[in-house]
Structure formats: structure tokens, C-alpha cells
Motif scaffolding. Sequence first.
Motif, short mmCIF file in Angstrom:
data_model
loop_
_atom_site.label_atom_id
_atom_site.label_comp_id
_atom_site.label_asym_id
_atom_site.label_seq_id
_atom_site.Cartn_x
_atom_site.Cartn_y
_atom_site.Cartn_z
N ILE A 11 0.85 -1.20 0.00
CA ILE A 11 0.00 0.00 0.00
C ILE A 11 0.88 1.24 0.00
N THR A 12 0.64 2.14 -0.94
CA THR A 12 1.31 3.44 -0.92
C THR A 12 0.39 4.47 -0.27
N ALA A 14 0.16 5.19 2.89
CA ALA A 14 -0.48 4.52 4.02
C ALA A 14 -0.41 5.29 5.33
N GLY A 19 -5.31 5.84 2.50
CA GLY A 19 -4.28 4.80 2.61
C GLY A 19 -4.25 4.17 3.98
N THR A 22 -7.39 2.05 4.50
CA THR A 22 -7.27 0.80 3.75
C THR A 22 -6.37 -0.18 4.49
N ALA A 23 -5.25 0.30 4.98
CA ALA A 23 -4.33 -0.57 5.72
C ALA A 23 -4.99 -1.17 6.95
N LEU A 33 0.99 -6.79 5.43
CA LEU A 33 1.07 -5.54 4.68
C LEU A 33 2.50 -5.02 4.55
N LEU A 35 3.78 -1.40 3.86
CA LEU A 35 3.25 -0.04 3.83
C LEU A 35 4.35 0.95 3.47
N ALA A 88 -2.40 -1.58 -3.38
CA ALA A 88 -3.28 -0.41 -3.43
C ALA A 88 -2.40 0.81 -3.58
N ASN A 89 -2.45 1.43 -4.74
CA ASN A 89 -1.60 2.60 -5.04
C ASN A 89 -2.41 3.86 -4.77
N ALA A 221 -12.03 3.33 1.49
CA ALA A 221 -11.17 2.17 1.76
C ALA A 221 -11.93 0.86 1.66
N CYS A 225 -10.80 -2.33 -0.59
CA CYS A 225 -10.60 -3.67 -0.02
C CYS A 225 -11.48 -4.70 -0.71
#
Length: 249
Positions: A11-12, A14, A19, A22-23, A33, A35, A88-89, A221, A225
Motif C-alpha cells: 500500500i502506498t 499509508a 491509505g 485501507t491498511a 502488509l 506499507l 493499493a496505489n 477504503a 478492499c
Amino acid sequence: MASLKGKVIAITGAATGIGRATARILASRGATLSLCDINADQLQRTAESFQESSKNHLTTRVDVSKSDQVNSWIAATVDKFGKLDGAANIAGIGPRIKRLRELTDADYSLVNGVNATGVFYCLRAQLPRMNAGGSIVNCASVAGLGGSAGSAEYTASKHAVVGLTKVAAWEEKDIRVNAVAPGAVDTPLVGEMENRLGVKKEKFELKGAIQNRFADPDEIASVICFLLGEEAKFVTGAVWAVDGGWTTS
């Protein structure tokens, strides 16, 4: 949602906002993850906010506009966990709020360097290392589906994200690649624009949207997901507007 235990997801962006939300959702579903963010301190706070130990995950300071940093991060992710199942960018920056005729080279390069080129660098690094059946979600914007005054460089960057998503989906038949297009979201990005430019939050809220409000980051998010999970295994090359009806008008 189904468990993601055993899945490794990168994930970027984050550290905060969408972000971070989402994390936290992915961690709660059991994902491992990797991150990254340019803000290392906030990124560590994200990992520490998980219910289980943050030691199960990897945190790395990365400027996504630098290809060498992105490449090193993804390589380190696979070296540590042995695989990559999803990404996830989300990293991005907002518009400078200037008319197109007023934009400088630096303005345009900065926003596109993070929002568009950064997604390109991430996709290029992630795709060769991702398992078949993997999933990538890029964060575009309603600005990637239309246009509005004062956001030429941002709109261009988000249109690029939409285009990159569709191209990658066609090229990588064994990996699903989708995008989300958020509307107005209550994130630190909006607060930063308020402080830097003196532009009130209400300016970013489209009065013509069906749901005339800002979204919580969790609301974006949760869609990210979903697209990363097996529930969306027949969804690829799509751009999901998560905008409270903004783009219906």
C-alpha cells in the motif's frame, strides 16, 4: 468480507487518509502488509494502530515519484514475505488551485510526478512480481472522469491513472487491475489545501452531488478492499466512482 490471511498486499500513501484506512481494514482481515509513505513517522503510527503487532508488517519511507525507491521497496517486500498478492496505489497530492494559464512547470511536474508517474512506477514494479490471481487498485478521482476549473495538473494526473489502469488490465490478464474515483473525502489533503491556500473545505464539496457531504476515508477504503478481495474476482479494468453521486450530474 472474507479473510485475507496469508495474502501479502503493498500500500502506498499509508500514513494518513484513505491509505491508512485501507491498511487498517486489510490488517483486520488478516492480510500481511507492506506499507509505504513519504511521511515515515505517521506511517509508523499507522502500523502501531493495528490490533495485532506491527512487527508482522513492513513499513518503508518511499517517495513514489522516485523510481529507484519504488523498485527497492517492492523488491524488499518480496524478499521479506516471499510473494506479492495485491497492491493499493493510493499516494497522491492535491491541485495547486490555479488557472491553467497560471500553472508553472514546477506545479505541473510536482503533481503529475506523484499522482501519475508514481502510479506508473508502482505498477511497473509490482506487476512482474505479483502472483497470478493478484489484484491491484489505483486511486484516481472524480477529476479523472471529468474536469473543473483550477485543477488542470491534478485532472491530467488522475486521467492518467484511469488510462494506466485500463492498459494494465488489458495487458495483465492474470492480474486484476481496477481504480476507484473518490469524490470529496475528509482527509488531511483537504486540510493541507485549506492551510496552504486559504481555500475553505466547502469549496471541494460539490453541491450537486446526491449525497451532499464529505466521505469518511473508511467509505473509500472499504471499496478498495472489496476490489482487492476474491469477492471481486470478475472485476477488472473498471473505474468505480465512490463519490456520493457526484458524477451523475
